[in-house]
Design an enzyme around this catalytic site. Sequence first.
Site, short mmCIF file in Angstrom:
data_model
loop_
_atom_site.label_atom_id
_atom_site.label_comp_id
_atom_site.label_asym_id
_atom_site.label_seq_id
_atom_site.Cartn_x
_atom_site.Cartn_y
_atom_site.Cartn_z
N MET A 1 0.84 -1.17 0.00
CA MET A 1 0.00 0.00 0.00
C MET A 1 0.89 1.24 0.00
SD MET A 1 -2.80 1.43 2.81
CE MET A 1 -2.46 0.13 3.90
N PRO A 2 0.99 1.95 -1.12
CA PRO A 2 1.76 3.19 -1.15
C PRO A 2 1.13 4.25 -0.25
CG PRO A 2 1.37 2.39 -3.37
CD PRO A 2 0.51 1.58 -2.45
N PHE A 3 1.98 4.96 0.47
CA PHE A 3 1.53 5.99 1.40
C PHE A 3 2.38 7.23 1.16
CE2 PHE A 3 1.79 8.08 5.58
CZ PHE A 3 0.45 8.25 5.86
#
Length: 63
Positions: A1-3
């Site tokens: 999950m890119p943040f």
Amino acid sequence: MPFAQIYMIEGRTEEQKKAVIEKVTQALVDAVGAPAANVRVWIHDVPKENWGIAGQSAKELGR
């Protein structure tokens, strides 16, 4: 999950922040192939007196 965390001096409109969220999300989708539903974007609105530039606050510099 890119943040993604985005730090900006306070004062942007809701519409501007919405545009940042949309464009950063799309950039991560394009760059790493993550589904948009998995991308998280956190905007930090920093008070002008808490943002330093060349030894002075952004507030002092009239930013």
